[in-house]
Write an enzyme that holds these catalytic residues in place. Sequence first.
Site, PDB file in Angstrom:
ATOM      1  N   LYS A 263      39.989 -29.401  24.805  1.00 41.86           N
ATOM      2  CA  LYS A 263      39.053 -28.438  25.386  1.00 41.86           C
ATOM      3  C   LYS A 263      37.763 -29.136  25.790  1.00 41.86           C
ATOM      4  O   LYS A 263      37.417 -30.171  25.212  1.00 41.86           O
ATOM      5  CB  LYS A 263      38.696 -27.376  24.334  1.00 41.86           C
ATOM      6  CG  LYS A 263      39.805 -26.399  24.014  1.00 41.86           C
ATOM      7  CD  LYS A 263      39.361 -25.393  22.962  1.00 41.86           C
ATOM      8  CE  LYS A 263      40.453 -24.403  22.622  1.00 41.86           C
ATOM      9  NZ  LYS A 263      40.837 -23.513  23.730  1.00 41.86           N
ATOM     10  N   ASP A 333      47.125 -26.829  24.097  1.00 42.54           N
ATOM     11  CA  ASP A 333      46.085 -25.851  23.755  1.00 42.54           C
ATOM     12  C   ASP A 333      46.661 -24.439  23.617  1.00 42.54           C
ATOM     13  O   ASP A 333      45.985 -23.547  23.124  1.00 42.54           O
ATOM     14  CB  ASP A 333      44.977 -25.887  24.812  1.00 42.54           C
ATOM     15  CG  ASP A 333      43.685 -25.239  24.328  1.00 42.54           C
ATOM     16  OD1 ASP A 333      43.593 -24.956  23.111  1.00 42.54           O
ATOM     17  OD2 ASP A 333      42.780 -25.027  25.154  1.00 42.54           O
ATOM     18  N   ARG A 337      50.633 -19.423  19.909  1.00 43.97           N
ATOM     19  CA  ARG A 337      51.976 -18.844  20.051  1.00 43.97           C
ATOM     20  C   ARG A 337      53.027 -19.714  19.382  1.00 43.97           C
ATOM     21  O   ARG A 337      54.077 -19.225  18.971  1.00 43.97           O
ATOM     22  CB  ARG A 337      52.276 -18.622  21.545  1.00 43.97           C
ATOM     23  CG  ARG A 337      52.237 -19.869  22.370  1.00 43.97           C
ATOM     24  CD  ARG A 337      52.078 -19.592  23.865  1.00 43.97           C
ATOM     25  NE  ARG A 337      50.690 -19.301  24.242  1.00 43.97           N
ATOM     26  CZ  ARG A 337      50.304 -19.039  25.484  1.00 43.97           C
ATOM     27  NH1 ARG A 337      51.183 -19.016  26.476  1.00 43.97           N
ATOM     28  NH2 ARG A 337      49.034 -18.789  25.749  1.00 43.97           N
TER      29      ARG A 337
HETATM   30  N1  BES Z   1      42.235 -20.155  20.606  1.00 43.83           N
HETATM   31  C1  BES Z   1      42.424 -20.222  22.001  1.00 43.83           C
HETATM   32  C2  BES Z   1      42.079 -18.915  22.704  1.00 43.83           C
HETATM   33  C3  BES Z   1      40.613 -18.624  22.885  1.00 43.83           C
HETATM   34  C4  BES Z   1      39.869 -19.338  23.795  1.00 43.83           C
HETATM   35  C5  BES Z   1      40.038 -17.600  22.208  1.00 43.83           C
HETATM   36  C6  BES Z   1      38.545 -19.034  23.982  1.00 43.83           C
HETATM   37  C7  BES Z   1      38.710 -17.276  22.405  1.00 43.83           C
HETATM   38  C8  BES Z   1      37.964 -18.006  23.298  1.00 43.83           C
HETATM   39  C9  BES Z   1      43.880 -20.540  22.326  1.00 43.83           C
HETATM   40  O1  BES Z   1      44.521 -21.375  21.438  1.00 43.83           O
HETATM   41  C10 BES Z   1      43.879 -21.221  23.653  1.00 43.83           C
HETATM   42  O2  BES Z   1      43.362 -22.307  23.732  1.00 43.83           O
HETATM   43  N2  BES Z   1      44.463 -20.595  24.655  1.00 43.83           N
HETATM   44  C11 BES Z   1      44.504 -21.127  25.955  1.00 43.83           C
HETATM   45  C12 BES Z   1      45.887 -20.882  26.516  1.00 43.83           C
HETATM   46  C13 BES Z   1      46.140 -21.589  27.808  1.00 43.83           C
HETATM   47  C14 BES Z   1      46.229 -23.079  27.573  1.00 43.83           C
HETATM   48  C15 BES Z   1      47.425 -21.075  28.396  1.00 43.83           C
HETATM   49  C16 BES Z   1      43.432 -20.419  26.779  1.00 43.83           C
HETATM   50  O3  BES Z   1      43.251 -19.214  26.602  1.00 43.83           O
HETATM   51  O4  BES Z   1      42.793 -21.078  27.565  1.00 43.83           O
HETATM   52 ZN    ZN Z   2      43.822 -21.359  19.546  1.00 47.21          ZN
HETATM   53 MN    MN Z   3      44.240 -23.428  21.929  1.00 49.30          MN
END
Ligand code: BES
Ligand code: ZN
Ligand code: MN
Length: 497
Positions: A263, A333, A337
């Site tokens: 990230k 990331d 899931r």
């Molecule tokens: N924990 C994050 C989701 C998240 C991001 C929650 C920002 C609150 C604020 C999750 O693990 C994640 O990184 N999801 C990605 C998925 C994508 C790679 C398909 C996302 O939401 O960007």
């Molecule tokens: Zn996450």
């Molecule tokens: Mn993530």
Amino acid sequence: MNFELRRFELADAAAQKGDALIVLVPKAFQPGDTALGQLIAGAIKSGDLETKAGKLLQLYKVDGVSCTRLVLAGCDQGSSRQVRQAVAAATGVLKSAAVKRVVLCFGWGAPADAVHAAVMAAADASYVYTTSKSKPEGRTLTQWVIGVADMVAARPSFDHAVAAVHGVEFAKEWGNRPANYATPTQLAEAARSLAKAPQIGCEVLGPRQVEKLGMGAFMAVARGSEEELRFIVLRYSGAAKSVAPTVLVGKGISFDTGGISIKPAGEMDEMKFDMCGAASVLGVFRALGELKPKINVIGLIPSCENMPDGRAVKPGDVVTSMSGQTVEILNTDAEGRLILCDALTYAERFHPAAVIDIATLTGACVIALGAVRSGLFSTADTLAAELQAAGEAVQDLCWRMPLDDDYAEGLKSNFADVANVGGRPAGSVTAAKFLQRFAEKFPWAHLDIAGTAWKGGAAKGATGRPVPLLLKYLLEQANKAAATAPARKTAGPRKSA
Ligand code: BES
Ligand code: ZN
Ligand code: MN
């Protein structure tokens, strides 16, 4: 903090002892003939007090009022939402003063749900985090006296609210802790501490047991971290063994760097909140141990860190989940899931009445619904309706989202049964579609709490949501079971027809 329910109305409020008296004043305020009632009526008449929810009038050392400070808080129609706004505003102005004991009084015959809303709001607005501070300035508002006209009518919703507060605060505590104060191992210890309640049992699995179960998707996420994974199993037994349990599954990523698909640096610290689903499950168990409803509940928490490392899982790697389905990890990331899918498969062994997973799953859900409502996805209409209604009842809102099969198109993979990402459009829905593949054997709902589990900015902190929603849902299940249970046998021979 301590809440006490007492029998008194506005007429007796002036005599109550404390550091502050809050009176909630509705639009249709009936002053009666007491001095306090007349003072309030005068303040409304002069325009010094507006009865819109959130408006306040503060007074100091008022003749005839025992409490040093008096806060009149507009409450409009007295709806749950308005009670919450009013109590939050009043608590906010009292927080800085040397106020410990607060007396709260309703300026009308407040119904049970107003009592619930007031208790929840008082706790929320006075909460203070201390664990990783060297000189903790703790909570000042620690004693609350809630006055009601009818103790018997208010008692159940008061007790429910106090237990919900304890659950919410447990969830806030673990959500707020930095990732180095809330490792998977420490989360497991928190779960174990809940098992002190007689109806609660806890079992914690480590890497070897998880490998034996074949949880290849969960293990793939944990690979990049020095912290050992934990799989936490909580059991609340409030009903006969034969009663099918509700299973709660909480995402417990103690920190989400994104892994190799790392990230950006901005606000990455907020990914310590990526275990708020897990924290909400812990919070619900905390409250269940107190309220002892006649139901069975299982809590499952897959917990690990998502880190980049020489051993970390790489984009394109294919792993085999506990269900046997293979998964191409196109983006490391999208790890939530991956840990949840194995926990969902594990849930099958309980032959559950319903499975509800709770996860800070997608940034896309934050874009879709913001911080107001959690995303609700479900394959079972009754379950969805009950969850939505529970949320409305306790002002912990959610909103149903679609699960059309066409949304799963993007999850197709040339190298595995399914890919773990499906492109940017409808990102919260494709995440849910991924989970649905592992939840075909029971009624299932998924709550995406990415937007609701914590607040950013100056008020950065966990909210404890959706503990109130889940607890309300479970208590309603207990009520339903009680209503349909066969009448208890009475002593003596039964008349036969
Ligand atoms: N924990 C994050 C989701 C998240 C991001 C929650 C920002 C609150 C604020 C999750 O693990 C994640 O990184 N999801 C990605 C998925 C994508 C790679 C398909 C996302 O939401 O960007
Ligand atoms: Zn996450
Ligand atoms: Mn993530």
